[in-house]
Motif scaffolding. Structure first.
Motif, PDB file in Angstrom:
ATOM      1  N   SER A   1       0.825  -1.219   0.000  1.00 50.70           N
ATOM      2  CA  SER A   1       0.000   0.000   0.000  1.00 50.70           C
ATOM      3  C   SER A   1       0.858   1.267   0.000  1.00 50.70           C
ATOM      4  O   SER A   1       0.359   2.362  -0.225  1.00 50.70           O
ATOM      5  CB  SER A   1      -0.920   0.017   1.228  1.00 50.70           C
ATOM      6  OG  SER A   1      -0.174   0.226   2.424  1.00 50.70           O
ATOM      7  N   VAL A   2       2.166   1.106   0.274  1.00 53.27           N
ATOM      8  CA  VAL A   2       3.076   2.255   0.271  1.00 53.27           C
ATOM      9  C   VAL A   2       3.447   2.583  -1.179  1.00 53.27           C
ATOM     10  O   VAL A   2       4.025   1.762  -1.876  1.00 53.27           O
ATOM     11  CB  VAL A   2       4.355   1.954   1.078  1.00 53.27           C
ATOM     12  CG1 VAL A   2       5.319   3.128   0.977  1.00 53.27           C
ATOM     13  CG2 VAL A   2       4.005   1.678   2.532  1.00 53.27           C
ATOM     14  N   HIS A   3       3.109   3.775  -1.621  1.00 56.99           N
ATOM     15  CA  HIS A   3       3.391   4.199  -2.994  1.00 56.99           C
ATOM     16  C   HIS A   3       4.334   5.393  -2.987  1.00 56.99           C
ATOM     17  O   HIS A   3       4.121   6.361  -2.264  1.00 56.99           O
ATOM     18  CB  HIS A   3       2.097   4.562  -3.725  1.00 56.99           C
ATOM     19  CG  HIS A   3       1.142   3.412  -3.870  1.00 56.99           C
ATOM     20  ND1 HIS A   3       1.360   2.369  -4.734  1.00 56.99           N
ATOM     21  CD2 HIS A   3      -0.021   3.146  -3.236  1.00 56.99           C
ATOM     22  CE1 HIS A   3       0.356   1.498  -4.644  1.00 56.99           C
ATOM     23  NE2 HIS A   3      -0.493   1.948  -3.730  1.00 56.99           N
ATOM     24  N   MET A   4       5.397   5.295  -3.756  1.00 53.34           N
ATOM     25  CA  MET A   4       6.363   6.385  -3.894  1.00 53.34           C
ATOM     26  C   MET A   4       6.773   6.471  -5.356  1.00 53.34           C
ATOM     27  O   MET A   4       6.847   5.449  -6.057  1.00 53.34           O
ATOM     28  CB  MET A   4       7.612   6.125  -3.030  1.00 53.34           C
ATOM     29  CG  MET A   4       7.344   5.965  -1.552  1.00 53.34           C
ATOM     30  SD  MET A   4       8.842   5.444  -0.640  1.00 53.34           S
ATOM     31  CE  MET A   4       9.860   6.902  -0.837  1.00 53.34           C
ATOM     32  N   GLU A   5       7.054   7.674  -5.808  1.00 56.40           N
ATOM     33  CA  GLU A   5       7.565   7.835  -7.164  1.00 56.40           C
ATOM     34  C   GLU A   5       8.915   7.136  -7.268  1.00 56.40           C
ATOM     35  O   GLU A   5       9.809   7.350  -6.462  1.00 56.40           O
ATOM     36  CB  GLU A   5       7.733   9.318  -7.497  1.00 56.40           C
ATOM     37  CG  GLU A   5       8.166   9.557  -8.945  1.00 56.40           C
ATOM     38  CD  GLU A   5       8.321  11.039  -9.276  1.00 56.40           C
ATOM     39  OE1 GLU A   5       8.615  11.346 -10.434  1.00 56.40           O
ATOM     40  OE2 GLU A   5       8.151  11.866  -8.347  1.00 56.40           O
ATOM     41  N   GLY A   6       9.037   6.253  -8.274  1.00 54.42           N
ATOM     42  CA  GLY A   6      10.294   5.538  -8.458  1.00 54.42           C
ATOM     43  C   GLY A   6      10.353   4.195  -7.756  1.00 54.42           C
ATOM     44  O   GLY A   6      11.385   3.524  -7.780  1.00 54.42           O
TER      45      GLY A   6
END
Length: 234
Positions: A168-173
């Protein structure tokens, strides 16, 4: 009271270390510290696969020393019955640069190999980051493949919900890959998951410390370890 180990390069010493690390990621606390470096320095080589927990911990500390260094203070550890293998310990990159600067200036009085960034250095880094963001330019960056172990609190943790929480953790890259459950012992399993990161956009340490081991995800996740970290050739 400080943690104590004896004859770490003997079978009995390795067995005790392996049992101690069964439910722990680090020698003391919840992040790598000088206590880990101390124990690491007394081991002549990577523990054999027979000592699965000690081997996993050793490889993780070795990777940290080569990639980002270890700066945590720790709570204190005692190692008896053997001498440290000092040449085996890799000096953190930040420490190397500080030591080199000190040599160039012929001033060894205040060299702190485990010191933190100064306020001036932090401010300069923030200004560079702000300038890059304002310009809207994104420098071409390499990618890395990361294999990570995610440990639950106990055998009653819902591993399906644990994996859902991690993903569920979303980060660019940041891109998630394949995953599997690996038995640890006493009915406990850990999640082993592959990540692909853009080096300039994602810090694995930041991902672990500020996302995967804080609320609400730490309801399921006890700790995370980097098993392997490899650059992806273009």
């Amino acid at each position: 009271m400080a943690v104590a180990f004896h004859n770490l390069n003997s079978d009995s010493g390795l067995k005790k270390l392996d049992e101690y690390l069964l439910a722990r990621s680090y020698i003391t606390g919840y992040q790598a510290s000088k206590d880990d470096i101390t124990v690491y320095s007394y081991l002549a080589k990577t523990p054999s696969a027979e000592y699965v927990n000690a081997s996993r911990w050793y490889k993780h500390i070795d990777a940290l020393l080569r990639i980002s260094g270890v700066s945590g203070e720790g709570a204190g550890v005692i190692v008896e019955g053997s001498a440290p293998i000092t040449e085996a310990v890799a000096t953190p990159p930040a420490a190397d640069s500080k030591a080199s600067a000190a040599e160039e200036e012929d001033d060894d009085d205040d060299v702190d190999l485990f010191g933190e960034e100064t306020e001036e250095e932090k401010k300069a880094a923030e200004e560079r980051a702000a300038a890059m963001k304002a310009s809207g330019k994104k420098k071409e960056s390499g990618k890395s493949s990361v294999l990570m172990d995610v440990k639950p609190w106990d055998d009653e943790t819902d591993m399906k919900k644990l994996e859902e929480a991690v993903r569920s953790v979303h980060m660019e890259g940041l891109t998630y890959g394949a995953s599997k459950l690996v038995p640890v012992g006493y009915g406990i399993k850990k999640l082993q998951i592959m990540l692909t990161i853009v080096d300039d956009l994602v810090s694995v340490d930041d991902l672990i410390e500020n996302y995967l081991t804080v609320e609400p995800i730490n309801e399921y996740v006890q700790s995370c370890d980097i098993v392997a970290f490899n650059k992806i050739c273009k």
